[in-house]
Design an enzyme around this catalytic site. Sequence first.
Site, PDB file in Angstrom:
ATOM      1  N   ASP A  55       0.960  -1.194   0.066  1.00 58.03           N
ATOM      2  CA  ASP A  55      -0.052   0.154  -0.168  1.00 58.03           C
ATOM      3  C   ASP A  55       0.747   1.173  -0.164  1.00 58.03           C
ATOM      4  O   ASP A  55       0.668   2.325  -0.642  1.00 58.03           O
ATOM      5  CB  ASP A  55      -0.787   0.055   1.289  1.00 58.03           C
ATOM      6  CG  ASP A  55      -1.971  -1.000   1.302  1.00 58.03           C
ATOM      7  OD1 ASP A  55      -2.083  -1.833   0.185  1.00 58.03           O
ATOM      8  OD2 ASP A  55      -2.931  -0.639   2.053  1.00 58.03           O
ATOM      9  N   ASP A  64       0.932   4.159  -2.518  1.00 56.04           N
ATOM     10  CA  ASP A  64       0.690   5.414  -2.112  1.00 56.04           C
ATOM     11  C   ASP A  64       1.853   6.654  -2.511  1.00 56.04           C
ATOM     12  O   ASP A  64       1.476   7.803  -2.928  1.00 56.04           O
ATOM     13  CB  ASP A  64       0.500   5.672  -0.658  1.00 56.04           C
ATOM     14  CG  ASP A  64      -0.810   5.106   0.083  1.00 56.04           C
ATOM     15  OD1 ASP A  64      -1.488   4.844  -0.863  1.00 56.04           O
ATOM     16  OD2 ASP A  64      -0.944   4.980   1.187  1.00 56.04           O
ATOM     17  N   LEU A 121     -11.848   6.516   1.255  1.00 54.93           N
ATOM     18  CA  LEU A 121     -11.579   7.379   2.410  1.00 54.93           C
ATOM     19  C   LEU A 121     -10.318   8.125   2.187  1.00 54.93           C
ATOM     20  O   LEU A 121      -9.301   7.712   1.478  1.00 54.93           O
ATOM     21  CB  LEU A 121     -11.409   6.419   3.439  1.00 54.93           C
ATOM     22  CG  LEU A 121     -12.505   5.786   4.395  1.00 54.93           C
ATOM     23  CD1 LEU A 121     -11.994   4.807   5.347  1.00 54.93           C
ATOM     24  CD2 LEU A 121     -13.520   7.010   5.062  1.00 54.93           C
ATOM     25  N   LYS A 157      -9.393  -0.039  10.434  1.00 58.13           N
ATOM     26  CA  LYS A 157      -9.508  -0.110   8.995  1.00 58.13           C
ATOM     27  C   LYS A 157      -9.391  -1.571   8.580  1.00 58.13           C
ATOM     28  O   LYS A 157      -8.179  -1.801   8.486  1.00 58.13           O
ATOM     29  CB  LYS A 157      -8.762   1.150   8.157  1.00 58.13           C
ATOM     30  CG  LYS A 157      -8.902   1.052   6.795  1.00 58.13           C
ATOM     31  CD  LYS A 157      -8.352   2.328   6.166  1.00 58.13           C
ATOM     32  CE  LYS A 157      -8.595   2.437   4.818  1.00 58.13           C
ATOM     33  NZ  LYS A 157      -8.446   1.131   3.860  1.00 58.13           N
ATOM     34  N   ARG A 165     -17.625  -2.552  -5.148  1.00 58.46           N
ATOM     35  CA  ARG A 165     -17.608  -0.889  -5.197  1.00 58.46           C
ATOM     36  C   ARG A 165     -17.418  -0.566  -6.494  1.00 58.46           C
ATOM     37  O   ARG A 165     -17.920   0.470  -7.205  1.00 58.46           O
ATOM     38  CB  ARG A 165     -16.426  -0.450  -4.180  1.00 58.46           C
ATOM     39  CG  ARG A 165     -16.522   1.133  -4.168  1.00 58.46           C
ATOM     40  CD  ARG A 165     -15.556   1.570  -3.041  1.00 58.46           C
ATOM     41  NE  ARG A 165     -14.328   1.142  -3.193  1.00 58.46           N
ATOM     42  CZ  ARG A 165     -13.375   1.678  -2.589  1.00 58.46           C
ATOM     43  NH1 ARG A 165     -13.532   2.628  -1.337  1.00 58.46           N
ATOM     44  NH2 ARG A 165     -12.047   1.475  -2.642  1.00 58.46           N
ATOM     45  N   LYS A 194      -3.386   5.726   8.423  1.00 61.05           N
ATOM     46  CA  LYS A 194      -2.773   4.527   8.365  1.00 61.05           C
ATOM     47  C   LYS A 194      -1.378   4.200   8.921  1.00 61.05           C
ATOM     48  O   LYS A 194      -0.644   5.130   9.322  1.00 61.05           O
ATOM     49  CB  LYS A 194      -2.774   4.321   6.850  1.00 61.05           C
ATOM     50  CG  LYS A 194      -3.963   4.418   5.991  1.00 61.05           C
ATOM     51  CD  LYS A 194      -3.853   4.220   4.349  1.00 61.05           C
ATOM     52  CE  LYS A 194      -3.471   2.628   4.305  1.00 61.05           C
ATOM     53  NZ  LYS A 194      -3.419   2.387   2.721  1.00 61.05           N
ATOM     54  N   CYS A 200      14.529 -26.593 -13.761  1.00 60.12           N
ATOM     55  CA  CYS A 200      13.947 -26.803 -12.418  1.00 60.12           C
ATOM     56  C   CYS A 200      15.372 -26.893 -11.574  1.00 60.12           C
ATOM     57  O   CYS A 200      15.977 -27.634 -11.691  1.00 60.12           O
ATOM     58  CB  CYS A 200      13.068 -27.765 -12.217  1.00 60.12           C
ATOM     59  SG  CYS A 200      12.556 -28.177 -10.567  1.00 60.12           S
ATOM     60  N   CYS A 231      14.956 -30.581 -10.240  1.00 60.80           N
ATOM     61  CA  CYS A 231      15.161 -31.884 -11.242  1.00 60.80           C
ATOM     62  C   CYS A 231      16.004 -31.833 -12.549  1.00 60.80           C
ATOM     63  O   CYS A 231      15.786 -32.498 -13.294  1.00 60.80           O
ATOM     64  CB  CYS A 231      13.669 -32.296 -11.373  1.00 60.80           C
ATOM     65  SG  CYS A 231      12.822 -31.555 -12.234  1.00 60.80           S
ATOM     66  N   CYS A 246       7.533 -25.986 -12.761  1.00 61.32           N
ATOM     67  CA  CYS A 246       8.211 -27.409 -13.120  1.00 61.32           C
ATOM     68  C   CYS A 246       7.139 -28.552 -13.201  1.00 61.32           C
ATOM     69  O   CYS A 246       5.995 -28.652 -12.651  1.00 61.32           O
ATOM     70  CB  CYS A 246       9.038 -27.962 -12.029  1.00 61.32           C
ATOM     71  SG  CYS A 246       9.753 -29.626 -12.287  1.00 61.32           S
TER      72      CYS A 246
END
Length: 653
Positions: free
Chosen positions: A38, A42, A84, A109, A134, A307, A397, A400, A417
């Site tokens: 986040d 931001d 918000l 939140k 939303r 936040k 891989c 292997c 793989c």
Amino acid sequence: MEDQKKNNLNSDKKINELEKSIVLHRKLYYSGNPQITDEAYDSLEEQLRAIAPNHPLFEQVGSEEVLKESSFSKVPHEPKMLSLNKVYTLEEYLNWLPKEAKEGVVTPKVDGFAVKLAYQKQGSVYVLETGATRGNGSVGEDVTENIKQVHDIPHEIEASALSEAPESFQVRGECYMKKSRFAVLSKEEDSVESCRNVAPGSIRNKDPRVTKQRGLNFFAYNILGLNTETMTDNFHLLASIGFVPVEHQTIHLQDKPEEIFKQWDTRRTEEVDDYYIDGIVFMVNDLSLFNALGTTAHHPRGAIAWKFKSEETETTLREVQWSVSRTGLINPVGIYDKVFIEGANLTNATLHNISQVKELGLGIGDRIVVARQGGVIPKIIRVKESKGSPIVPPSTCPACSWETTVKNEAGIETLHCMNSNCPAVTKAKLLHFIRMMEIEDIADSMISKLFDAGLILEPADIYKVTVDDIESFFKSGKKIAEKLINNINAARKRSLHQLLNALGIPTLGQKLSEDLANHFKNLDALLNTAEEELVAIEGIAQETAQKIIVGLQDRKTIIDNLLNEIEIVSLIQDTNRKDGPLQEKTFLITGTLSKPRKEIEAFIKEHGGSIKSSVSKNLDYLICGSDPGSKVQKAEKLGVPVITEEELVEMFD
Ligand code: IVH
């Protein structure tokens, strides 16, 4: 003049780049697949705001892209579902605080996915008519059938529960996954990467059965269409009609908000609650003032999200290891010099997929910034100083040497793989088996070593390991070796649902294993079933049924060999059972009791109780034995009763 032109060109280019990144990351976030934190997101917005403060992107809520590409039918939102505004410091909070605002409500939140629920009056009940995402705030997606699979969302509400009788009303809130549920689910489904991102993907899913299987919960934070005066009234009303309102405290907005913020920050880092939060929301309590303050195109002015900023630390990336999971997906893991952040020593962080490595522009030897996402999960946030050369996914891989395959789904590149005999895949499957069959105290490294030595190649072999094997391989001493063998022997009796879950068949996780065990009662009946019979069971789609049948067929020999070693016993298979003296009570055990923990847990479940995975204020009792852990302090702090085994037994008097 030339310089001016150059500057303008540069800033246009920068705006363009930022715009592209923001649109992409919004899209990824709202489709349940965020690739950056986040804060990193931001910071992109902040950079854009600095050069283009009136950019139309700031007016947008959600992701236009997601909505455009969506195949769900559309639902208009009236009033709009806004976002918000957010702040990170006390100063920014005080800047927001409207002068007239006195009493407020503070809520966590919740890091989930916003939905709207529309209820319509039909006679003496209100019926959940629409559940919607939303979307872009004005128009969302109709996900009603999926919404109906979320816990804590009533499908019908008695009209008599309300003191007025409007034709319709709306409830808004956050769908989220409990941490304890995620802990179980992430062992079953490799595709679920993070607790916080699983909600959007589970709600915006084409198959309601998948939503149901995921097991989401819902916190309500608003009700619209009724005559209430305050936010507090709304929360009480929500609780009285059967919702779980998000935790709320009435406070004075002017009065030491930073202390409230700190309390919640501590609660978050100490993992007190069974859900993730990324900040707290302050709202004006009085609804007439809240409404008078109005909204911008993006957010209401009467609310703010403060936040959490996670602690960030710099370190050096030393290596990227490519780790093969039991499905063959190869995950990059960044290994860096040890750093201490928010109470933990960290040395590595998953990078999830190739796209994330590319997005970050990582190179070995780079100075990187590391944080704990949500105060918990280690995460590489960005490159501070680029030193090394870019990281190239291996063409073979690491386990292997088969050629690897790159898959690209919805713009996310993953490495795989495809060798079904890849030793890393087999090892990971064995570890899954051990976890699901609850064979205790067996370290992953031990299984790895026994596998490499050719002693354990399939699940049945685990039961053939001897005290001598362990003593000679691990120089562990007889006592420890005997204890481990006892643990293995204790896991010779397991219930059908545990065995099914342990087989690692795609889609066959805990819940579905329980459903199948309840339906078929014995393994033979399940092995002899046909696809049609499976599809007839509630919650099983055709595709799932096929995967189960093929998965069982593929494992025929493994199952036969296992049945020579283990016995399927019937434990409590009816997980919906709710009667008994411990009805609806939750328990957690710490320390050593008079009997093995599993036995006591089974006893609790048999009498209607359930077991929690961590201490939270929703826990009813912590049962404390000898040598308890830190859970006791945590429980005491939260006021959760700590009881002894004797006191548990006394509950039956
Ligand atoms: S109040 C205008 N309270 O955070 C929206 N929102 O980033 C008022 N959220 O869209 C919402 N927990 O989906 C509110 N306790 C809480 C919340 C919360 C999570 C979400 C909500 C909102 C988003 C904004």
